[in-house]
Motif scaffolding. Structure first.
Motif, PDB file in Angstrom:
ATOM      1  N   LEU A   1       0.808  -1.222   0.000  1.00  0.00           N
ATOM      2  CA  LEU A   1       0.000   0.000   0.000  1.00  0.00           C
ATOM      3  C   LEU A   1       0.841   1.272   0.000  1.00  0.00           C
ATOM      4  O   LEU A   1       0.424   2.287  -0.549  1.00  0.00           O
ATOM      5  CB  LEU A   1      -0.928  -0.004   1.219  1.00  0.00           C
ATOM      6  N   VAL A   2       2.023   1.236   0.621  1.00  0.00           N
ATOM      7  CA  VAL A   2       2.843   2.462   0.705  1.00  0.00           C
ATOM      8  C   VAL A   2       3.842   2.576  -0.435  1.00  0.00           C
ATOM      9  O   VAL A   2       4.421   3.640  -0.646  1.00  0.00           O
ATOM     10  CB  VAL A   2       3.588   2.546   2.055  1.00  0.00           C
ATOM     11  N   GLY A   3       4.082   1.499  -1.166  1.00  0.00           N
ATOM     12  CA  GLY A   3       4.959   1.567  -2.317  1.00  0.00           C
ATOM     13  C   GLY A   3       6.430   1.444  -1.967  1.00  0.00           C
ATOM     14  O   GLY A   3       6.816   1.279  -0.806  1.00  0.00           O
ATOM     15  N   ASN A   4       7.276   1.547  -2.987  1.00  0.00           N
ATOM     16  CA  ASN A   4       8.706   1.314  -2.829  1.00  0.00           C
ATOM     17  C   ASN A   4       9.446   2.455  -2.152  1.00  0.00           C
ATOM     18  O   ASN A   4      10.601   2.286  -1.746  1.00  0.00           O
ATOM     19  CB  ASN A   4       9.342   1.041  -4.195  1.00  0.00           C
ATOM     20  N   GLY A   5       8.823   3.613  -2.027  1.00  0.00           N
ATOM     21  CA  GLY A   5       9.504   4.749  -1.408  1.00  0.00           C
ATOM     22  C   GLY A   5       9.591   4.660   0.105  1.00  0.00           C
ATOM     23  O   GLY A   5      10.301   5.452   0.737  1.00  0.00           O
ATOM     24  N   VAL A   6       8.874   3.710   0.691  1.00  0.00           N
ATOM     25  CA  VAL A   6       8.868   3.514   2.140  1.00  0.00           C
ATOM     26  C   VAL A   6       9.311   2.079   2.432  1.00  0.00           C
ATOM     27  O   VAL A   6       8.838   1.136   1.798  1.00  0.00           O
ATOM     28  CB  VAL A   6       7.470   3.767   2.740  1.00  0.00           C
ATOM     29  N   ARG A   7      10.210   1.915   3.397  1.00  0.00           N
ATOM     30  CA  ARG A   7      10.650   0.575   3.789  1.00  0.00           C
ATOM     31  C   ARG A   7       9.825   0.122   4.983  1.00  0.00           C
ATOM     32  O   ARG A   7       9.864   0.732   6.057  1.00  0.00           O
ATOM     33  CB  ARG A   7      12.135   0.593   4.149  1.00  0.00           C
ATOM     34  N   VAL A   8       9.093  -0.960   4.810  1.00  0.00           N
ATOM     35  CA  VAL A   8       8.323  -1.575   5.887  1.00  0.00           C
ATOM     36  C   VAL A   8       9.071  -2.837   6.321  1.00  0.00           C
ATOM     37  O   VAL A   8       9.229  -3.771   5.526  1.00  0.00           O
ATOM     38  CB  VAL A   8       6.893  -1.924   5.428  1.00  0.00           C
ATOM     39  N   LEU A   9       9.512  -2.874   7.554  1.00  0.00           N
ATOM     40  CA  LEU A   9      10.265  -4.030   8.026  1.00  0.00           C
ATOM     41  C   LEU A   9       9.334  -5.206   8.261  1.00  0.00           C
ATOM     42  O   LEU A   9       8.278  -5.059   8.874  1.00  0.00           O
ATOM     43  CB  LEU A   9      11.007  -3.690   9.317  1.00  0.00           C
ATOM     44  N   ASP A  10       9.707  -6.373   7.744  1.00  0.00           N
ATOM     45  CA  ASP A  10       8.934  -7.593   7.941  1.00  0.00           C
ATOM     46  C   ASP A  10       9.677  -8.433   8.953  1.00  0.00           C
ATOM     47  O   ASP A  10      10.691  -9.065   8.670  1.00  0.00           O
ATOM     48  CB  ASP A  10       8.794  -8.343   6.624  1.00  0.00           C
ATOM     49  N   ILE A  11       9.196  -8.427  10.194  1.00  0.00           N
ATOM     50  CA  ILE A  11       9.963  -8.964  11.317  1.00  0.00           C
ATOM     51  C   ILE A  11       9.144  -9.975  12.108  1.00  0.00           C
ATOM     52  O   ILE A  11       7.930 -10.100  11.912  1.00  0.00           O
ATOM     53  CB  ILE A  11      10.408  -7.817  12.248  1.00  0.00           C
ATOM     54  N   LYS A  12       9.822 -10.667  13.002  1.00  0.00           N
ATOM     55  CA  LYS A  12       9.158 -11.601  13.911  1.00  0.00           C
ATOM     56  C   LYS A  12       9.680 -11.364  15.316  1.00  0.00           C
ATOM     57  O   LYS A  12      10.770 -10.772  15.495  1.00  0.00           O
ATOM     58  CB  LYS A  12       9.406 -13.040  13.486  1.00  0.00           C
ATOM     59  N   PRO A  13       8.923 -11.767  16.343  1.00  0.00           N
ATOM     60  CA  PRO A  13       9.407 -11.589  17.719  1.00  0.00           C
ATOM     61  C   PRO A  13      10.796 -12.198  17.916  1.00  0.00           C
ATOM     62  O   PRO A  13      11.085 -13.287  17.439  1.00  0.00           O
ATOM     63  CB  PRO A  13       8.355 -12.318  18.563  1.00  0.00           C
ATOM     64  N   GLY A  14      11.650 -11.439  18.592  1.00  0.00           N
ATOM     65  CA  GLY A  14      13.039 -11.835  18.784  1.00  0.00           C
ATOM     66  C   GLY A  14      13.996 -11.129  17.848  1.00  0.00           C
ATOM     67  O   GLY A  14      15.211 -11.078  18.107  1.00  0.00           O
ATOM     68  N   ASP A  15      13.482 -10.563  16.742  1.00  0.00           N
ATOM     69  CA  ASP A  15      14.333  -9.843  15.802  1.00  0.00           C
ATOM     70  C   ASP A  15      14.787  -8.514  16.385  1.00  0.00           C
ATOM     71  O   ASP A  15      14.037  -7.858  17.132  1.00  0.00           O
ATOM     72  CB  ASP A  15      13.585  -9.576  14.488  1.00  0.00           C
TER      73      ASP A  15
END
Length: 234
Positions: A218-232
């Motif tokens: 939804l926000v496009g390539n200009g914004v980095r959305v971190l895809d993380i899991k607990p412990g990261d």
């Protein structure tokens, strides 16, 4: 995956984070730790803590605050009414504030800001008033500044928060049901004008259906959305 060379953040799970400041201070944000079903076992014990920050009084954000504060003798900062409740429960180093006020803790500046959410505290069989839910703007000793939204819906004055603070990253709930969905969080990203987003408050329970990949689309390539899991750590 780091977002700053001198400041680090470790996702305990759900809405709870550990942070290490630029000068090595240990922070805990929204302390649901020992009883957090999403938390990895190695993060369920807090041996050292300098500063605890609480956005609001719901159990999944404050449940372990008293025990951890008493064990570590850390300073706890929250909105005035929640701080007063913690003090009444035996927490000694409590600092109460309110929206718009900035408090400094050994070079770390914390400003309580608005959130669109509720703030009842479950005290035994009673639900008591805990003030209002807040977000946090945290400026670390090196100037790195984050917006930690806590639990919230999107609201128009997120743009004002961005105008008043130079934000390097935003920690946003995306799970839906109790907070913003990815669709509404995408509008929050637009209002905040940030280029780095750290999602939270998703996947802990089946009803929290939002995912980082949905927000990234939804926000496009200009914004980095971190895809993380607990412990990261980021």
């Amino acid at each position: 995956m780091g977002i700053n060379d001198q400041v680090s953040f470790t996702w305990v799970g759900h809405g709870t984070w550990k942070a290490r400041s630029a000068r090595g201070k240990e922070l805990l944000l929204d302390p649901w730790v020992m009883n957090n079903p999403a938390a990895p076992d190695h993060l369920k014990k807090v041996d050292r803590l300098d500063l605890m920050l609480v956005t609001h009084g719901h159990g999944d954000h404050i449940q372990d605050a008293r025990e951890i504060a008493k064990q570590t003798n850390c300073t706890v900062h929250a909105i005035f009414e929640t701080a007063a409740w913690l003090s009444s429960k035996g927490v000694e180093k409590v600092d109460g504030g309110n929206k718009g006020g900035t408090h400094e803790f050994d070079g770390i500046k914390v400003t309580l800001v608005h959130a669109e959410h509720s703030c009842g505290i479950q005290d035994g069989d009673r639900m008591i008033y805990g003030g209002e839910a807040c977000g946090l703007v945290i400026e670390f000793e090196n100037g790195f500044t984050i917006y930690f939204a806590g639990d919230t819906d999107v609201f128009g004055d997120m743009r004002l928060i961005a105008e008043l603070h130079r934000l390097d990253a935003a920690f946003l709930p995306i799970g839906d049901y109790y907070t913003m969905s990815p669709e509404r969080a995408a509008k929050a990203v637009e209002l905040l004008g940030v280029k780095t987003v750290v999602p939270m408050h998703f996947a802990t329970f089946p009803v929290l259906t939002g995912r980082p990949s949905q927000l990234q689309e939804l926000v496009g390539n200009g914004v980095r959305v971190l895809d993380i899991k607990p412990g990261d750590t980021v």
